[in-house]
Design a protein around this motif. Structure first.
Motif, PDB file in Angstrom:
ATOM      1  N   ARG A 141       0.837  -1.199   0.000  1.00 26.51           N
ATOM      2  CA  ARG A 141       0.000   0.000   0.000  1.00 26.51           C
ATOM      3  C   ARG A 141       0.873   1.250   0.000  1.00 26.51           C
ATOM      4  N   PHE A 142       0.514   2.212  -0.889  1.00 25.34           N
ATOM      5  CA  PHE A 142       1.330   3.399  -1.078  1.00 25.34           C
ATOM      6  C   PHE A 142       0.452   4.649  -1.080  1.00 25.34           C
ATOM      7  N   THR A 223      -3.098   1.851  -3.858  1.00 31.51           N
ATOM      8  CA  THR A 223      -2.633   3.216  -3.675  1.00 31.51           C
ATOM      9  C   THR A 223      -3.801   4.192  -3.620  1.00 31.51           C
ATOM     10  N   GLU A 281      -8.935   3.901  -1.813  1.00 30.59           N
ATOM     11  CA  GLU A 281      -7.763   3.571  -2.594  1.00 30.59           C
ATOM     12  C   GLU A 281      -8.166   2.686  -3.763  1.00 30.59           C
ATOM     13  N   PHE A 301       4.636   8.293  -6.202  1.00 30.70           N
ATOM     14  CA  PHE A 301       3.185   8.387  -6.037  1.00 30.70           C
ATOM     15  C   PHE A 301       2.819   9.814  -5.647  1.00 30.70           C
TER      16      PHE A 301
END
Length: 302
Positions: A141-142, A223, A281, A301
């Motif tokens: 996860r970003f 993301t 997300e 990102f």
């Protein structure tokens, strides 16, 4: 430290290390590992087990080549058929049934006997209660502002490069397009794309199509960013520009939208569509085709 895991193993005592037995404890704490079928070779164009593994599995600890022997992993099942209309994409906001933590460290019999086992068990419990908003260290996860530094900062990758089965291969420094096995002892300077391939007896990747100058990679991640930028360096000025697409997956891991990214020789820019109401997300599958000599360095990102 690994040998210390065996202190609580009733099959071994310190006396076993004395003559005449001279039996040392097993050095690995792993009792078993999860192995997915048919993950030694993959292709970006088919629905092989390895490609689905990118969507379903986060490897938290492994010990074998490819996706063999995943000692600790998180498996995410898709939305069940009764919750997803087969003629429509699953609601992006529909929660999945959760996830399963698969652990092959035999922690239960070691808890209370070995401090390392106590710490690992506590970490797994804490990990299982984390949410996407609970911390940026969650694998895969970003958030906007984060950067992946391929090969040079493994923590920044957050486990999305599961293994070479992604198609992302470590490139040593100084990077050489003719280097086959890597420069032992040299630091990494990024990743290149490969495949299809298999593994040698010693674990080296073996290109099944060495005459093909282009390779592929597939990376699955979550993301909340709306823009993704990939930084890459071509081996020669005449090298082909990378071809990158982002496939957005729904709760049943089906593609419901595809984004074609814009690339030049050194930068690829991908713009994600607006999130749906209530969606925090996006689950993104990044598909890359590029010359095998192109060096992928970072992902930003925003």
């Amino acid at each position: 430290m690994l040998a210390a895991w065996n202190v609580g193993n009733p099959a071994w005592t310190p006396s076993h290390a004395q003559p005449p037995r001279r039996a040392l404890p097993v050095a690995s704490p792993a009792v078993f590992g999860l192995t997915l079928p048919s993950t030694n070779t993959t292709s970006v164009h088919d629905t092989s087990s390895a490609m689905h593994a990118n969507r379903h599995v986060s490897v938290l600890a492994g010990r074998g080549m490819g996706l063999l022997g995943m000692v600790v992993s998180e498996v995410r099942p898709p939305v069940s058929a009764k919750n997803a209309d087969p003629d429509k994409r699953a609601d992006a906001n529909t929660p999945t049934p959760g996830s399963i933590l698969v652990c092959g460290l035999a922690l239960v019999k070691r808890i209370g006997l070995e401090p390392v086992a106590d710490l690992m068990a506590l970490n797994l419990v804490e990990y299982s209660t984390m949410t996407p908003s609970g911390g940026s260290s969650i694998p895969g996860r970003f958030a906007p502002g984060e950067v992946i530094s391929w090969g040079t900062n493994y923590a920044s990758e957050k486990g999305v490069a599961l293994s070479p089965t992604n198609g992302l291969l470590i490139a040593p420094c100084p990077f050489s397009a003719t280097c086959q096995l890597g420069n032992l002892g040299e630091r990494a300077c990024g990743r290149t794309v490969g495949g299809p391939y298999t593994f040698s007896f010693m674990g080296h990747t073996v290109d099944l199509h060495p005459a093909n100058t282009s390779g592929w990679a597939v990376v699955s991640l979550h993301t909340s960013a709306t823009t993704v930028r990939l930084l890459h360096t071509p081996a020669t000025p005449s090298a082909a520009v990378p071809w990158v697409t982002l496939a957005l997956l729904d709760g049943a891991f089906r593609v419901y939208h595809t984004v074609q990214c814009l690339s030049n020789r050194t930068v690829t820019v991908c713009s994600l569509p607006r999130f749906e109401p209530g969606q925090a997300e996006a689950h993104v599958e990044c598909r890359i085709r590029a010359p095998k000599t192109t060096l992928f360095r970072e992902v930003h990102f925003a």
